[in-house]
Design a protein around this motif. Structure first.
Motif, PDB file in Angstrom:
ATOM      1  N   ASP A 189       0.823  -1.207   0.000  1.00 36.96           N
ATOM      2  CA  ASP A 189       0.000   0.000   0.000  1.00 36.96           C
ATOM      3  C   ASP A 189       0.855   1.255   0.000  1.00 36.96           C
ATOM      4  O   ASP A 189       1.881   1.299   0.665  1.00 36.96           O
ATOM      5  N   ASP A 215       1.311   5.500   0.843  1.00 34.32           N
ATOM      6  CA  ASP A 215       0.760   6.524   1.741  1.00 34.32           C
ATOM      7  C   ASP A 215       0.159   7.635   0.879  1.00 34.32           C
ATOM      8  O   ASP A 215       0.022   7.481  -0.335  1.00 34.32           O
ATOM      9  N   ARG A 216      -0.157   8.772   1.486  1.00 36.05           N
ATOM     10  CA  ARG A 216      -0.816   9.838   0.735  1.00 36.05           C
ATOM     11  C   ARG A 216       0.043  10.377  -0.392  1.00 36.05           C
ATOM     12  O   ARG A 216      -0.432  10.875  -1.386  1.00 36.05           O
ATOM     13  N   ALA A 253       4.151   2.303   1.803  1.00 40.15           N
ATOM     14  CA  ALA A 253       4.014   2.529   3.245  1.00 40.15           C
ATOM     15  C   ALA A 253       3.850   1.229   4.023  1.00 40.15           C
ATOM     16  O   ALA A 253       4.083   1.195   5.222  1.00 40.15           O
ATOM     17  N   SER A 283       4.348  -2.079   8.438  1.00 39.32           N
ATOM     18  CA  SER A 283       4.677  -0.873   7.704  1.00 39.32           C
ATOM     19  C   SER A 283       6.061  -1.014   7.062  1.00 39.32           C
ATOM     20  O   SER A 283       6.869  -1.851   7.467  1.00 39.32           O
ATOM     21  N   ASP A 317       8.999   1.649   4.680  1.00 38.33           N
ATOM     22  CA  ASP A 317       9.279   2.869   3.922  1.00 38.33           C
ATOM     23  C   ASP A 317      10.076   2.554   2.670  1.00 38.33           C
ATOM     24  O   ASP A 317      10.174   3.364   1.760  1.00 38.33           O
TER      25      ASP A 317
END
Ligand code: SRM
Ligand SMILES: Cc1cc2nc3c(=O)[nH]c(=O)nc-3n(C[C@H](O)[C@H](O)[C@H](O)COP(=O)(O)OP(=O)(O)OC[C@H]3O[C@@H](n4cnc5c(N)ncnc54)[C@H](O)[C@@H]3O)c2cc1C
Ligand code: SF4
Ligand code: FES
Lengths: 128, 859
Positions: free
Chosen positions: B224, B226-227, B232, B243, B245
């Motif tokens: 997925d 992030d904005r 993310a 999570s 990065d």
């Protein structure tokens, strides 16, 4: 074979760099000629040699700080050398040819013509 | 087929990777008359060492990875980089490239390798998701990590999806980028393709101990963003979510066979261009080598078989008869601190294979040998936690083990590597397919005089390096069998060993290099004999390192009394005897470091190192330090380094003697003492040994009865604990024993031989040494004591003396014609609040660079 960079005659001239007495026997000094870093060496027999100060293996301008010596070639001929202080690769001070690669590929360095005139050391290179 | 036509015309190679490089090298090294080779690659670089890719994160510049350029400098060879081949026209015998060039071939070699696969799940292409295959991948990854860290302002979380060899290497790399990292693996244990479950579990623990998380039996189902659209998190099949990065996929590689498929060249159903044992495809004028080639239905992602195919293809094109023998799938993990190797039939797939297993789950060791049903022939094995036997065992695959299998598995030290009697056809170096016989031939016929020359001549040990110990061993055996005692000549200028030269200089009383080389050697010396003679002279004559001709003999470190760093700048280490420093001293160090913009770090030797000082700044920096009462720490010399101490009885509730006091006393006594190699001491206040004294050349441990003295320890490459020389010594007895020990070592050891190996070779071992030191069995004690007394008396701080002598200071001028101009090539970036040298890429793009460490504060 790796090609040795040669400064083309058209754009170069003799540049006075220092007095011969500024150089110690068998201990190099760096010089700035135009934007180029050159390593100068005064040998035991009185000759002065100039090669690039850039160590193409170590990627740093350090060759003037290497140990000067000699190496005898297969034909018994003895040539003056400098060994990089970083990883000990060594070059022929007359031609810039690499003589000891420490197992790496061959990377020659530039060699510059030198003249000693009236106690002054002159190198042919690009002026600023 | 045109196998016996020596005139091969124009060979086109598609792909400029490792197999292509070996192919070109092999063809041009045989004198083949008129032929042309054109290599077309899609990467914008010369062929490079993909196996060593991870060293990029250890600071290797892309150029350092480039394979030998010489074959590509051959006038018969043309390289067209950065231009992918888009199609093959077999009828017209041409290939087309993306730049719309059409190139005709007489023979075509496909060497397109593999590409790294991404799992077929949503989100696998999000920004922040990477594969691990090319220099471009790694450059992208490190740039992303730097940018993302700045954006988020916190430590990044990394996930490596795929727990094979490559995944573990990638996890190590992420860790090196300071990213907290977990390896996610769908199998039951790490490296499930190469090692069995029991071994995988030991490996899992070793990896966790290294600070890398391990999550097994987890299949990723979705990623997925992030904005901002960047990755993310990951979702797993069991519905759990973690999570992330930054994500690296190491889920396998797929052969780059699309070109061949489009040209209707036969490919295996599982991927890969089908070849026979001559490396030919179904089109006789097209060959395939390396990872793209499928032999007997399989492609293998290792370099050794690709090199073997390259040699076969070259030989066949030149009319030879070579055949590809099949895959050698031995592998060794290149993750520092974790030893893992598997070789041969590691999974015991052969019928009736037996296995012999040794495990030490507490020590993190698992070793298994797979043997034939009669337990005599070695078929393969797995080594985890201690792979020291790898080099010796791998060449024995398929051969009688010649001994009790258990002996090979016991903790190290048990068996000698049996390489001395390896049969000539056993492959010792699998990267370059070099047999034991070829290594022997290099010694006997090519006249190689040491393992280094054999490496240059045969390439054995030149790729991954894991076989080099075995190579050395064979070379040593051959040389001594030849009666050529392995030469102990110092270098081409002196036929003597350091020890012989020491005696020669002492007896002749010569004091300059020129007279010594004229009398005992030849030529004008080199970087080996000059510093050696400088060290011998300093012991015998004891003058300042920058006095007279001796100055020219020194390495740059000794010459400017600082340690050269990778970019040509230096580090500065003031002495802090025993690790003791006053608050006022700390403040001065802090001020100096701040003013000159130096990177500051505590060393492993209990003191402070300041990095990034330029040549011309060294005198200014040392002026400040000397004025504040500091002296040179001689971190550069082959001389006393540090005396490590624990706080001892002064503060510690267990301490029985004043460890710091003794450490300071010893450090001040031996400072400046030049030796064949560096010297380190440690003093602990009780048997708990917090100063790790037994890891030092001389280790002193306090007891209720006095000092115990241990000698001959070191850390470093071959760690060794010091051995007990004497017990219950008083202060003066202790000092006298160390004096004699050091002086005896200095007089008799070889160049760059630390006390541990010197001691290991010593006649009579520890008892013999005890007799020399305490019973004066050689009648040397008076000499040794006098030599040490002379040293102690003659000590002066090299830096204070240098600062007082303006003539010596000219050596610190950056340029003879511009004494204060900083080296214009130095460039730094900031990291965790301090400077570090900029990488080549950072220097080239120029954006993040702080030029010269202190320009902004000093100029
Ligand atoms: C700075 C330091 C690392 C750090 O950041 O902590 C360091 C840095 C270097 N070490 Fe070290 N070692 C440092 C502590 C150690 C230790 C730990 C210790 O002393 O307790 C060891 C293991 C203990 C031992 O020596 O037995 C250690 C084992 C080595 C070795 C391996 C020696 C061996 O016998 O195998 C080398 C290589 C060599 O000397 O040939 C080495 C070589 C080096 C060199 C000289 C490598 C080089 O040529 O550039 C590094 C230069 C120092 C510099 O630029 O200032 N360093 N080195 C430590 C300086 C200690 C000091 O205050 O002087
Ligand atoms: C991080 C890492 C670590 C590794 N460690 C090891 C190890 O320890 N031991 C080991 O044995 N192996 C290891 N390997 C595997 C090893 O690198 C490969 O087996 C080897 O590089 C294969 O050589 P190759 O020439 O077949 O393919 P490559 O080296 O991949 O070369 C193929 C080249 O062809 C190019 N190409 C593809 N398609 C086209 C086209 N259409 N036109 C032009 N060019 C094209 C590719 O871009 C590539 O440059 C490792 C690999 C990686 C990524
Ligand atoms: S060795 Fe440890 S316990 Fe003993 S005195 Fe030192 S600090 Fe205390
Ligand atoms: S096995 Fe890799 S270099 Fe020899």
């Amino acid at each position: 074979m790796t090609t040795i960079e040669r400064t083309s005659q058209a754009t170069t001239s003799w540049v006075r760099v220092c007095a011969l007495s500024d150089l110690d026997v068998e201990r190099g000094r760096a010089a700035l000629i135009g934007g180029t870093q050159v390593a100068l060496f005064r040998l035991a027999d009185g000759t002065v040699r100039a090669v690039s100060n850039y160590d193409p293996y170590g990627d740093a301008h350090v060759l003037s700080r290497g140990i000067v010596g000699t190496k005898s070639l297969a034909d018994g001929f003895e040539v003056p050398t400098v060994a990089s202080p970083l990883h000990k690769q060594a070059w022929d001070l007359r031609t810039g040819a690499v003589l000891e690669t420490q197992g790496r590929d061959e990377r020659a360095i530039a060699a510059y013509p030198v003249a000693v005139d009236d106690g002054q050391v002159l190198v042919r290179g690009k002026e600023a | 087929m045109s196998t016996d036509t020596p005139h091969i015309g124009h060979v086109v190679v598609v792909g400029a990777g490792m197999a292509a490089h070996r192919f070109v090298e092999s063809v041009v090294s045989r004198d083949t008359g008129p032929l042309r080779i054109t290599v077309i690659g899609d990467e914008r670089r010369l062929p490079y060492d993909r196996v060593g890719l991870t060293s990029f994160f250890a600071g290797a510049a892309p150029d350092d990875l480039v394979l030998d350029r010489a074959p590509f400098d051959d006038p018969r060879v043309t390289l067209l980089p950065g231009d992918p081949v888009t199609s093959i026209d077999r009828r017209r015998r041409t290939v087309h490239t993306a730049s719309r060039t059409e190139i005709a071939y007489d023979a075509l070699v496909l060497a397109t390798g593999s590409y790294a696969a991404r799992p077929a799940v949503d989100g696998a292409e999000l920004p922040g998701c990477f594969v691990y295959r090319t220099i471009d991948d790694l450059e992208g990854l490190s740039a992303f990590v730097a940018r993302r860290r700045a954006e988020l302002g916190r430590e990044l979380i990394g996930r490596v999806v795929g727990g094979g060899l490559l995944g573990l290497e990638a996890a190590g790399a992420l860790q090196g980028l300071d990213v907290a990292c977990t390896v996610v693996h769908s199998g039951t244990h790490l490296m499930s393709a190469q090692i069995d479950r029991a071994g995988g579990e030991v490996l899992g623990r070793l990896i966790s101990q290294r600070g890398i998380g391990v999550r097994t039996e987890s299949r990723t189902t979705r990623l997925d963003p992030d904005r901002t659209g960047q990755v993310a998190g990951l979702e797993f099949r069991d519905g759990s979510y973690e999570s992330a990065d930054v994500v690296i996929f190491t889920v396998g590689v797929r052969p780059h066979d699309a070109l061949a498929r489009a040209a209707s060249i036969d490919c295996a159903p599982t991927g890969g261009v089908r070849i026979d044992e001559t490396c030919r495809t179904t089109d006789p004028s097209i060959l395939a080598i390396g990872e793209v080639a499928s032999f007997e239905g399989r492609c293998v992602g290792l370099v050794a078989p690709g090199y073997a195919m390259a040699e076969v293809a070259a030989d066949r094109l030149l009319g030879g008869e070579a055949t590809f023998p099949g895959f050698d799938e031995s592998t060794k993990l290149k993750l520092s601190g974790v030893d893992v190797a598997s070789f041969g039939d590691a999974m015991a797939a052969s019928p009736d294979a037996l296995d012999v297993v040794y495990t030490d789950p507490v020590g993190g060791v698992y070793k298994k040998l797979v043997l034939s049903d009669d337990a005599t022939t070695l078929l393969g094995g797995i080594l985890i936690g201690d792979a020291s036997a790898y080099g010796a065992l791998r060449p024995l695959v398929g051969r009688p083990l010649g001994g009790d299998p258990a002996a090979y598995l016991l903790p190290q030290g048990g068996v000698e590597a049996p390489t001395g009697d390896l049969p000539d056809d056993a492959i010792v170096c699998s990267c370059s397919s070099v047999t034991a016989g070829r290594i022997r031939e290099a010694v006997h016929e090519d006249g190689c005089a040491d393992a280094g020359e054999v490496k240059a001549c045969t390439r054995a040990g030149a790729t991954c390096g894991s076989c080099f110990v075995a190579v050395k061993k064979i070379v040593g055996t051959e040389l001594s069998a030849l009666g050529k005692t392995v030469s102990n000549a110092l270098c081409e200028h002196f036929d003597m060993s350091r020890r012989q030269l020491f005696d020669a200089i002492a007896v002749s009383e010569l004091t300059t290099f020129s007279t010594i080389v004229a009398r005992f050697g030849r030529g004008r010396g080199c970087d080996v004999c000059k510093p050696t003679i400088a060290s011998i002279l300093s012991g015998l004559v004891g003058e300042h390192v920058l006095d007279g001709e001796t100055a020219t003999l020194q390495d740059t470190n000794d010459h400017v009394m600082a340690n050269m760093q990778k970019d040509g700048s230096y580090s500065v280490v003031p002495r802090m005897a025993g690790g003791e420093v006053t608050p006022a001293g700390l403040i001065v160090i802090g001020e100096v470091a701040q003013e000159f913009g130096l990177y500051t770090k505590l060393t492993g030797g209990q003191r402070i190192d300041m990095f990034g000082a330029r040549l011309e700044q060294l005198p200014q920096i040392w002026k400040r330090l000397v004025d504040a009462g500091f002296e040179s720490g001689q971190a550069y010399g082959k001389s006393l380094r540090t005396v490590k101490s624990c706080v001892g009885s002064t503060w510690c509730r267990y301490g029985v003697l004043d460890a710091v006091g003794m450490a300071v006393k010893l450090e001040l006594r031996y400072r400046g003492l030049r030796a064949p190699h560096k010297l380190k001491l440690g003093v602990s206040g009780c048997a708990r040994e917090c100063a790790e004294a037994r890891g030092k050349d001389a280790g002193i441990i306090a007891t209720e009865n006095g000092w115990n003295l241990y000698v001959g320890g070191n850390g470093g490459f071959t760690p060794r604990h010091a051995e007990l020389l004497a017990e219950g010594l008083g202060d003066d007895e202790l000092i006298q024993a160390i004096d004699r020990f050091f002086m005896y070592y200095i007089r008799t050891a070889d160049r760059l031989q630390r006390t541990a190996p010197w001691f290991a070779d010593l006649d009579g071992g520890i008892d013999g040494l005890r007799e020399v030191i305490f019973d004066d069995s050689l009648g040397l004690c008076a000499d040794l004591d006098a030599a040490m007394a002379k040293h102690v008396e003659g000590y002066e701080d090299e830096w204070a003396a240098t600062l007082a002598d303006p003539e010596k200071l000219t050596r610190f001028h950056s340029f003879v014609n511009a004494p204060d101009t900083p080296d214009p090539s130095l460039a730094y970036v900031s990291e965790r609040g301090q400077v570090r040298p900029a990488s080549r890429a950072e220097r080239e793009d120029g954006s993040v660079v702080i030029a010269g460490t202190t320009l902004e504060v000093r100029r």
